[in-house]
Structures are given as C-alpha cells and as structure tokens.
Design an enzyme around this catalytic site. Sequence first.
Site, PDB file in Angstrom:
ATOM      1  CB  CYS A  41      -9.886   1.047  16.162  1.00  0.00           C
ATOM      2  SG  CYS A  41      -8.050   0.939  15.326  1.00  0.00           S
ATOM      3  CG  MET A  42      -6.944   2.540  18.723  1.00  0.00           C
ATOM      4  SD  MET A  42      -6.368  -0.011  18.175  1.00  0.00           S
ATOM      5  CE  MET A  42      -4.547   0.496  20.006  1.00  0.00           C
ATOM      6  CE  LYS A  73      -2.775  -0.616   3.130  1.00  0.00           C
ATOM      7  NZ  LYS A  73      -1.684  -1.367   4.291  1.00  0.00           N
ATOM      8  N   GLY A 100      -3.853   0.792  14.702  1.00  0.00           N
ATOM      9  CA  GLY A 100      -3.497   0.202  13.189  1.00  0.00           C
ATOM     10  C   GLY A 100      -3.477   1.777  12.739  1.00  0.00           C
ATOM     11  CD  GLN A 101      -8.325   5.227  12.437  1.00  0.00           C
ATOM     12  OE1 GLN A 101      -8.871   5.989  11.830  1.00  0.00           O
ATOM     13  NE2 GLN A 101      -8.728   5.034  13.091  1.00  0.00           N
ATOM     14  CG  MET A 153      -8.669  -3.862  15.742  1.00  0.00           C
ATOM     15  SD  MET A 153      -8.651  -3.170  16.377  1.00  0.00           S
ATOM     16  CE  MET A 153      -7.939  -2.534  17.051  1.00  0.00           C
TER      17      MET A 153
HETATM   18  N1  LIG Z   1     -16.392  -5.881  10.042  1.00  0.00           N
HETATM   19  C1  LIG Z   1     -15.542  -4.929  10.586  1.00  0.00           C
HETATM   20  N2  LIG Z   1     -15.522  -3.923  10.336  1.00  0.00           N
HETATM   21  C2  LIG Z   1     -14.957  -2.898  11.347  1.00  0.00           C
HETATM   22  C3  LIG Z   1     -13.434  -3.180  11.833  1.00  0.00           C
HETATM   23  C4  LIG Z   1     -13.063  -4.874  11.855  1.00  0.00           C
HETATM   24  O1  LIG Z   1     -12.462  -5.559  11.963  1.00  0.00           O
HETATM   25  N3  LIG Z   1     -14.119  -5.438  11.137  1.00  0.00           N
HETATM   26  N4  LIG Z   1     -12.391  -2.511  12.040  1.00  0.00           N
HETATM   27  C5  LIG Z   1     -12.818  -1.101  12.636  1.00  0.00           C
HETATM   28  C6  LIG Z   1     -11.625  -0.310  12.775  1.00  0.00           C
HETATM   29  S1  LIG Z   1     -10.748  -0.567  13.526  1.00  0.00           S
HETATM   30  C7  LIG Z   1     -11.443   0.330  12.205  1.00  0.00           C
HETATM   31  S2  LIG Z   1      -9.809   1.798  12.486  1.00  0.00           S
HETATM   32  C8  LIG Z   1     -12.699   0.840  11.305  1.00  0.00           C
HETATM   33  C9  LIG Z   1     -11.805   1.926   9.935  1.00  0.00           C
HETATM   34  O2  LIG Z   1     -13.451   2.719   9.693  1.00  0.00           O
HETATM   35  P1  LIG Z   1     -13.360   4.045   8.239  1.00  0.00           P
HETATM   36  O3  LIG Z   1     -12.423   4.725   9.089  1.00  0.00           O
HETATM   37  O4  LIG Z   1     -14.667   4.452   8.558  1.00  0.00           O
HETATM   38  O5  LIG Z   1     -12.589   3.395   7.452  1.00  0.00           O
HETATM   39  P2  LIG Z   1     -11.800   3.589   6.342  1.00  0.00           P
HETATM   40  O6  LIG Z   1     -12.102   3.869   4.880  1.00  0.00           O
HETATM   41  O7  LIG Z   1     -10.100   3.991   6.916  1.00  0.00           O
HETATM   42  O8  LIG Z   1     -12.540   5.118   6.073  1.00  0.00           O
HETATM   43  C10 LIG Z   1     -11.823   6.484   6.044  1.00  0.00           C
HETATM   44  C11 LIG Z   1     -12.224   7.186   4.212  1.00  0.00           C
HETATM   45  O9  LIG Z   1     -11.647   8.808   4.376  1.00  0.00           O
HETATM   46  C12 LIG Z   1     -11.624   8.893   3.731  1.00  0.00           C
HETATM   47  N5  LIG Z   1     -10.145  10.276   3.146  1.00  0.00           N
HETATM   48  C13 LIG Z   1      -9.102  10.066   2.972  1.00  0.00           C
HETATM   49  N6  LIG Z   1      -8.406  11.052   3.157  1.00  0.00           N
HETATM   50  C14 LIG Z   1      -8.821  11.870   3.542  1.00  0.00           C
HETATM   51  C15 LIG Z   1      -9.143  12.984   3.902  1.00  0.00           C
HETATM   52  O10 LIG Z   1      -7.526  13.561   4.271  1.00  0.00           O
HETATM   53  N7  LIG Z   1      -9.671  13.771   4.408  1.00  0.00           N
HETATM   54  C16 LIG Z   1     -11.302  13.308   4.284  1.00  0.00           C
HETATM   55  N8  LIG Z   1     -12.086  14.558   5.183  1.00  0.00           N
HETATM   56  N9  LIG Z   1     -11.493  12.102   4.190  1.00  0.00           N
HETATM   57  C17 LIG Z   1     -10.373  11.486   4.042  1.00  0.00           C
HETATM   58  C18 LIG Z   1     -11.326   7.678   2.494  1.00  0.00           C
HETATM   59  O11 LIG Z   1     -11.957   8.556   1.344  1.00  0.00           O
HETATM   60  C19 LIG Z   1     -12.415   7.223   3.423  1.00  0.00           C
HETATM   61  O12 LIG Z   1     -13.641   7.212   2.799  1.00  0.00           O
HETATM   62  O13 LIG Z   1     -13.468   0.272  10.770  1.00  0.00           O
HETATM   63  C20 LIG Z   1     -13.969  -0.427  11.721  1.00  0.00           C
HETATM   64  N10 LIG Z   1     -14.893  -1.533  11.221  1.00  0.00           N
HETATM   65  N1  LIG Z   2      -3.122  -3.905   5.048  1.00  0.00           N
HETATM   66  C1  LIG Z   2      -3.859  -3.388   6.014  1.00  0.00           C
HETATM   67  N2  LIG Z   2      -3.300  -3.220   7.131  1.00  0.00           N
HETATM   68  C2  LIG Z   2      -4.132  -2.091   8.295  1.00  0.00           C
HETATM   69  C3  LIG Z   2      -5.843  -2.189   8.046  1.00  0.00           C
HETATM   70  C4  LIG Z   2      -6.315  -2.197   6.339  1.00  0.00           C
HETATM   71  O1  LIG Z   2      -7.106  -2.151   6.597  1.00  0.00           O
HETATM   72  N3  LIG Z   2      -5.395  -2.539   5.578  1.00  0.00           N
HETATM   73  N4  LIG Z   2      -5.939  -1.404   8.997  1.00  0.00           N
HETATM   74  C5  LIG Z   2      -5.129  -0.859  10.560  1.00  0.00           C
HETATM   75  C6  LIG Z   2      -6.249  -1.130  11.057  1.00  0.00           C
HETATM   76  S1  LIG Z   2      -6.895   0.677  11.890  1.00  0.00           S
HETATM   77  C7  LIG Z   2      -6.017  -1.859  12.130  1.00  0.00           C
HETATM   78  S2  LIG Z   2      -7.162  -1.824  13.752  1.00  0.00           S
HETATM   79  C8  LIG Z   2      -4.984  -3.267  12.402  1.00  0.00           C
HETATM   80  C9  LIG Z   2      -5.955  -3.922  12.437  1.00  0.00           C
HETATM   81  O2  LIG Z   2      -5.027  -5.042  12.675  1.00  0.00           O
HETATM   82  P1  LIG Z   2      -5.441  -6.940  13.009  1.00  0.00           P
HETATM   83  O3  LIG Z   2      -6.229  -6.630  14.184  1.00  0.00           O
HETATM   84  O4  LIG Z   2      -3.929  -7.295  12.633  1.00  0.00           O
HETATM   85  O5  LIG Z   2      -6.297  -7.384  11.739  1.00  0.00           O
HETATM   86  P2  LIG Z   2      -7.967  -7.982  11.909  1.00  0.00           P
HETATM   87  O6  LIG Z   2      -7.832  -9.166  11.204  1.00  0.00           O
HETATM   88  O7  LIG Z   2      -8.870  -6.873  11.821  1.00  0.00           O
HETATM   89  O8  LIG Z   2      -7.643  -9.261  13.116  1.00  0.00           O
HETATM   90  C10 LIG Z   2      -7.376 -10.200  12.865  1.00  0.00           C
HETATM   91  C11 LIG Z   2      -7.133 -11.354  14.002  1.00  0.00           C
HETATM   92  O9  LIG Z   2      -8.502 -10.793  14.492  1.00  0.00           O
HETATM   93  C12 LIG Z   2      -8.086 -12.182  15.480  1.00  0.00           C
HETATM   94  N5  LIG Z   2      -9.480 -12.521  16.930  1.00  0.00           N
HETATM   95  C13 LIG Z   2     -10.678 -13.236  16.511  1.00  0.00           C
HETATM   96  N6  LIG Z   2     -11.661 -13.599  17.075  1.00  0.00           N
HETATM   97  C14 LIG Z   2     -10.546 -13.691  18.138  1.00  0.00           C
HETATM   98  C15 LIG Z   2     -10.288 -13.297  20.245  1.00  0.00           C
HETATM   99  O10 LIG Z   2     -11.785 -14.148  20.531  1.00  0.00           O
HETATM  100  N7  LIG Z   2      -9.492 -12.882  20.655  1.00  0.00           N
HETATM  101  C16 LIG Z   2      -8.259 -12.872  20.319  1.00  0.00           C
HETATM  102  N8  LIG Z   2      -7.085 -12.385  21.261  1.00  0.00           N
HETATM  103  N9  LIG Z   2      -8.101 -12.477  18.468  1.00  0.00           N
HETATM  104  C17 LIG Z   2      -8.719 -12.434  17.862  1.00  0.00           C
HETATM  105  C18 LIG Z   2      -7.488 -12.984  15.074  1.00  0.00           C
HETATM  106  O11 LIG Z   2      -7.167 -14.071  15.521  1.00  0.00           O
HETATM  107  C19 LIG Z   2      -6.839 -12.313  13.270  1.00  0.00           C
HETATM  108  O12 LIG Z   2      -5.705 -12.709  13.689  1.00  0.00           O
HETATM  109  O13 LIG Z   2      -4.749  -3.261  11.077  1.00  0.00           O
HETATM  110  C20 LIG Z   2      -4.189  -1.876  10.572  1.00  0.00           C
HETATM  111  N10 LIG Z   2      -3.632  -1.915   9.232  1.00  0.00           N
HETATM  112 MO   LIG Z   3      -8.405   0.373  13.745  1.00  0.00          MO
END
Ligand SMILES: Nc1nc2c(c(=O)[nH]1)N[C@H]1C(S)=C(S)[C@@H](COP(=O)(O)OP(=O)(O)OC[C@H]3O[C@@H](n4cnc5c(=O)[nH]c(N)nc54)[C@H](O)[C@@H]3O)O[C@H]1N2
Ligand SMILES: Nc1nc2c(c(=O)[nH]1)N[C@H]1C(S)=C(S)[C@@H](COP(=O)(O)OP(=O)(O)OC[C@H]3O[C@@H](n4cnc5c(=O)[nH]c(N)nc54)[C@H](O)[C@@H]3O)O[C@H]1N2
Ligand SMILES: [Mo]
Length: 691
Positions: free
Chosen positions: A91-92, A2, A312-313, A275
């Site tokens: 997320c956090m 990426k 993550g972010q 996560m």
């Molecule tokens: N099913 C499921 N859902 C999840 C998760 C999961 O593990 N499973 N993880 C959760 C977690 S950990 C996270 S962090 C969230 C992430 O969820 P989101 O934050 O909703 O996802 P992003 O795609 O990062 O959204 C960022 C948006 O900002 C826009 N963007 C990029 N740059 C800029 C900028 O400079 N300004 C503005 N205004 N916009 C911009 C992008 O086009 C995009 O639409 O999702 C959560 N939802």
């Molecule tokens: N390429 C890429 N990289 C990213 C992101 C992305 O969108 N793309 N997003 C960023 C963001 S905002 C985040 S938050 C991170 C997320 O990073 P990760 O947390 O590493 O990724 P996920 O795919 O959300 O979660 C996967 C893990 O959840 C674990 N899991 C499921 N159920 C359980 C449970 O009950 N207990 C425990 N302990 N583990 C469980 C599984 O074992 C699996 O390894 O990635 C960051 N990096």
């Molecule tokens: Mo996240």
Amino acid sequence: MKGYHSIISMYGKDRLRNAWVRKNGKLVETPMQEALDLVASKMQETITNHGKDAVSMYGSGQWTIPDGYVASKFMKGCIGTNNLEANARLCMASAVTGFMTSFGLDEPMGCYEDFDYADVFVLWGNNMAEMHPVLFSRLLDRKMKDGAQIIDFATRTTRTSKASDRSILFKPNTDLAVANAICYEIIENGWMNKSFVADHVNFLSGKTKMGYGLEDDYKFKDEPQKIDFEQYKTFLQDYTPEKVSKISGVSIKDIKYMASLYGNANTKVVSLWCMGMNQHTRGTWINNLVYNIHLLVGKISSPGNSPFSLTGQPSACGTVREVGTLTHKLPHGVVMNEEHRKFAAEIWGVPVTNIDPKPTHHTVSMFRALDRGEIKFMWIQVTNPMITMPKLNRYRDATLKEDRFIVVSDIYPTPTTEIADVILPSAMWIEREGLYGNSERRTQYFEQMVDAPGESLSDTIQIMEVAKRMGYEKQFAYKDETHIEEIYNEYRRHHAGKKHTMAPLEVLKSQPGAMWPFVEGKETKWRYNTKYDPACAAYDPNGAEDFDFYGKPEGRAIIWQRPYEPAPEEPDTDYPFWLNTGRVIEHWHTGSMTRRIPVLHKAMPQAYAEINPADAKRMGVNDGDPVRLTSRRGTIVLDAMLNGRGNPPEGMVFVPFFDEDLKINELTIDAYCPISAQPDYKKCAIKVEKV
Ligand SMILES: Nc1nc2c(c(=O)[nH]1)N[C@H]1C(S)=C(S)[C@@H](COP(=O)(O)OP(=O)(O)OC[C@H]3O[C@@H](n4cnc5c(=O)[nH]c(N)nc54)[C@H](O)[C@@H]3O)O[C@H]1N2
Ligand SMILES: Nc1nc2c(c(=O)[nH]1)N[C@H]1C(S)=C(S)[C@@H](COP(=O)(O)OP(=O)(O)OC[C@H]3O[C@@H](n4cnc5c(=O)[nH]c(N)nc54)[C@H](O)[C@@H]3O)O[C@H]1N2
Ligand SMILES: [Mo]
C-alpha cells in the site's frame, strides 16, 4: 457511508467469539488459553527445529500503535528475527521510499490544512470521491466556495473524474513520462524557481532497467550518482510534450496545460495521490518525479503548496511506518545501523545482540519463502492475505503445504481463516483501547466503548500472552488496566528529539489527536519550513519562510533523474487487455466487515468487470452478461458492467477486489518496484471472452 454504518459491522451473525484449532484436518472450537498455549509452543518448537528465521509475523496498517509496537519488540527484540512485515507493504511502501530518497525522512511535509489554501488540486491517479470521500468533500467545498480547480489525471474515468474540472486520461505507467514532460516545460518556459533550486536542491541519477522482482532470487540495490542541473536538463530533452504525447496518449495541449498549473507563479498547488502511484513497478520513481515538479517551482512545505501522499489504512503511517513493523525497520531507524539497534535494545530491555542486523523478507518475498519451506510458521493479524496477495494461487498453495503452521487473528471467518491451523478471535477497535496515526502525521487515541464478545482479546494482548508463555515476561510486564498507556509511553522514548517527538497521552486524550513533531506543546503543520518546523536549524516562528531539508546532506532535497520504463507485462495478441483493479465506496477492502452490513452489501453485492462500451460491442457483450477473464496466472468469470460507476478506456478492464467469491488476485502479477518491493495491482495483461 462506511463510517455512518460502521457500528453494524460488530454484530455479524458469524462473529468469531472463540478460538479454533485444526485437529485431524478439521477446525475445532478450543478454549482461548489453550489455543494461546499451542501458538507459543508451536512457535518455540519451530525455532528449536528450524531456527528463528523459520517463524514470521504478517500484520497490518489496521494494527493499532500498541499492536505494532509489541509485535516489533517480540519479533525483533525478543525472538531476534526480522521476519516481521505488514500489508502496508502492498500500500504505502513506494510512498516511503519516495520520501526517503527525495527527502531522507518519511511522511508528508504538509497537512490537510493545505486544502484550505490551495488554488489547484492535481490528482495523480486516485479515486478520491470513493476512497477518501470525506477529504474529497473538503476539495469540493473549496471548488464551490472559491473556484479552486480539481484536475483528475488518471487511467480510468471514475466518480472523481466526473466531479473534477478536468479529466485527463493517460496510458498505464506513462505517468513517468508525463511528469518528466511537465518538468521539461517548466524549465523551457522559464517557470523554474531559480533561487529555490540553487539554495535547496541537489540532483541525482540512479540505476535504470532494474527489472521487476519476478524471480524468487531477485535482488536490487540502487547506485545514486551526483549530476548537475545541465545534465538533468539534457536528460529531459527526451521528454518534450511532442514525444510524451505519443507514449502517454495525453494531448500536447493537456501536457502543457498541466505544466502551466504548476508553473504559474500566482497559484498554490496541492498534488494528491494514492495507489495509482504506489502500486507501480516504478512506484518509487513516480513519487520522486512528482516531488521534482514541486521542487523545481519551489511549491512545497508552505501553506497550500504541498505534494501530499494520501494513506489508505487508518494506521499505515502511525503503526507500520512509525513503529516500524517492516523487515528492515526499528521504531527509530533501521536494523542495519548499530546505533539504532543499541538504542532500541536499551529501551526494550534486551541484549543488543538479539536484534539481527540483516533484513530478511519483504511481504512478497516472505510468502515466497513460506512456499519454498524456509518459513514454516506465520502469524497473520488484521489482514486477509488469501484475498489480497497478488498471484494468489501460488501463495494460497504455499499456506496449505505440509508442515506449514498458520495462525490467524480475525473477527470473522475469511478465506484466510479457512487455511489457518489456529484462529484467534480479536476485539475490534471499539472493544479495546488504542492509538492510530493518519496521513498527516496525526496521532489519535481512542477509548474502549463496549465489551469484546466471547473470549476475544485485543491483538496487543494476544501477542503479549504468547510472548510471556515463551519466557519474555519481563519485556511484557505491563499491568492489565494501564498497558496501553505504559506501552505508548515506552514507545514515545524511541522518537524523542525535535524531528519526531510525539505528543503525551494526556494531550491526545484531550483533543482530536496531534501532529508530530510535537515540540514544547505545539504540533508541526509544515515540516522543513523554518517558520513552522522546530527541527530546522534556523527555526524562527516570527521570521520569514525559508527551507531546510534536514533529512538530506547539506539540507538539500533531491531532484531525481528517473526515466520512463514500461510495465513488466503489457497487452499483446494473446492477452490483449489491461487489467486494472481497485475499490468501490461501499466496501472496505475484502468486504469482511462491510459485506456483513446489509445496506452496504445490498448496494454492492458482488464484484463485476467494468468494460468500455466499444470493446463490449465488438465482443457482443451486454451489461450484466458473464465474461471470462484470464491472465497467465488464473481465470475468473464475472458479470460485465457497462456505463456503470466508472468507465475504463478501450483496451482496459477494471475489477474491484472486495468479493471473496470472485478473487481477482488470482489473475494479478506479483511484480514489484525494486526499491520499495510494493507490488503493482493496477496493471497486467488479460484476455476477455464472452461466456
Ligand atoms: N487486486 C488488488 N489487491 C490489493 C489492492 C488493490 O488495489 N488491488 N490493494 C492492496 C492494499 S493498498 C491494501 S491496504 C490491502 C488490504 O488488504 P487486507 O488488509 O488483506 O484487507 P482487509 O479486508 O482490510 O483485511 C483486514 C482483516 O482484518 C479483520 N479485522 C478487522 N478488525 C480487526 C481487529 O481488530 N483485529 C483483527 N485481528 N482483525 C480484524 C477483518 O475482518 C479483515 O479480515 O490490499 C491490497 N491488495
Ligand atoms: N471505500 C473505500 N475507501 C478506501 C478503501 C476501501 O477499501 N474502500 N481502502 C483504503 C486504502 S487502504 C487505500 S490504499 C486507498 C486507495 O485509494 P485509491 O488509490 O484512490 O483507489 P484504487 O481504487 O486502489 O486506485 C484507483 C486509481 O488507480 C489509478 N491508476 C491505475 N493505473 C495507474 C498508473 O499507471 N499510474 C497512476 N498514477 N495511476 C494509476 C487509476 O487512475 C485510479 O484512479 O483507499 C482507501 N480508502
Ligand atoms: Mo491500502
């Protein structure tokens, strides 16, 4: 991959260059200044008619530090509402409450340099090979150069498992039981560091059977009780390896093996998580329990010994946690504390009475309030909740209700701009100046490199323009050319003092960031260690290592007695599979940017349902066949993937969430950890049918 291709994400054909305003149901291109006028007047009108708590703002861990700072000053200091949240709650949040309950201060004690000294890395349910690939390469480098061990403790087999020395699978949610079993073994085998525990630890227990936040009127408050070591030891009798093996599916041998890694006095251990532990309805507890392990053996706050919560972010730490863009937070401290309110009000130049002493809504609660009509106006920036909120159907319907007004700042059209009344085009990070703060407390500065397209403006400027139109010129009287510097300098005042001083901007401009506390020209690598942390009372850089957990009374960290409890929704006869969701390496979250990068999109064009081959065989499903997944909240049809990138165990299906055409969050549950209010996207029950 990426990072390598990231620049292409600026140039998607449908990049937003102008504002759009909904007129008679249709989005119409509108001059930016006119759109900003409308946002300000609509916000004012909502406050006049329904009160200040009818307006809200929902931001992001991808907000820059200045974005979050002006959002907080505007919402909390000027308007006076605590309706300010960010996606980092998804997320956090459990990491934060884990830190706060165990240590009294947020963010890791250690840093990435710990990776250079550790002998063993234990991953507690995170897929570093795909989600933190650059950091993971540092682990692999250690493994190849000097035989460092990587243990992948997870619920699903991933690329990380394949690159690890050992892959150990456990049943969802039972990490709680295994962590307690490790502590049981440590004590039972005499591996406890008795003097460390005697000098630096207190024991507490809290409320149990807390519920899961599924009801709109759900409320929770923990009740910490002091206990002693003997009581804690008695509690652990329920967590013998024999008993826990039955709950978790982890063999007795593997539980003992994991305990021995921590117990061995000659190894340095780094625990890593993301996560799997935070998106957990007992997320605060599991964070506490992993700290318990490190505290029992005294492997903490020193080079190579580190429980390390990965972020993550890019700025979940720097912006959301440090600036405090959450309902209860201020840049320094919390809204509930009068001294903290006074301090913030003085720097902001607003009357202290402006800051409301009561938190309002965490993220899930905020969207529920929008649904009920208590909130009428929401401004969404740098996040795409119409893909990423759990139990999505309820919250999408909420935004579409009569007399709700939604403003969305983004760089591309998304399912969230689809429901907007006003769309504001934003400048991307490279088209503006700003700062971020990462996992290891490192604040980083970046310059503007190219012009923003069309009429797009940075999120910082958008917020200030609206604030000024609402009469807050004085609070946002920064000069155009120097506003980022002025905002950062003002923000730094909130964190003055040895525990959190941030580096001056000149320093951040001259080197690749700096870790706080940044005291007398030096960054702090290991907090709570008297040799490294200037905030320790007995700080002495030339002395021996000792510890001072100054965030808690008596300078003692907390070992928490927290039991195993099951997930709110587990597979049953109607919905016999676990649904687990997450990410893939090619895409960033909702794919809004990475799916516009042709090479990444082609590599991973659509979401899929990863199914265990034995389950697939039983259902007559082959690789690529369409399957229907149904939970109590929604249904979706996508292609099965067998023996692909990862492999769930029997009885589990995994689906990534990047695909806006296949929204897996229509199925997920909005249950959350009662202490952190972070939802659990990793577990709910579904059925699977061949289509
Ligand atoms: N099913 C499921 N859902 C999840 C998760 C999961 O593990 N499973 N993880 C959760 C977690 S950990 C996270 S962090 C969230 C992430 O969820 P989101 O934050 O909703 O996802 P992003 O795609 O990062 O959204 C960022 C948006 O900002 C826009 N963007 C990029 N740059 C800029 C900028 O400079 N300004 C503005 N205004 N916009 C911009 C992008 O086009 C995009 O639409 O999702 C959560 N939802
Ligand atoms: N390429 C890429 N990289 C990213 C992101 C992305 O969108 N793309 N997003 C960023 C963001 S905002 C985040 S938050 C991170 C997320 O990073 P990760 O947390 O590493 O990724 P996920 O795919 O959300 O979660 C996967 C893990 O959840 C674990 N899991 C499921 N159920 C359980 C449970 O009950 N207990 C425990 N302990 N583990 C469980 C599984 O074992 C699996 O390894 O990635 C960051 N990096
Ligand atoms: Mo996240």
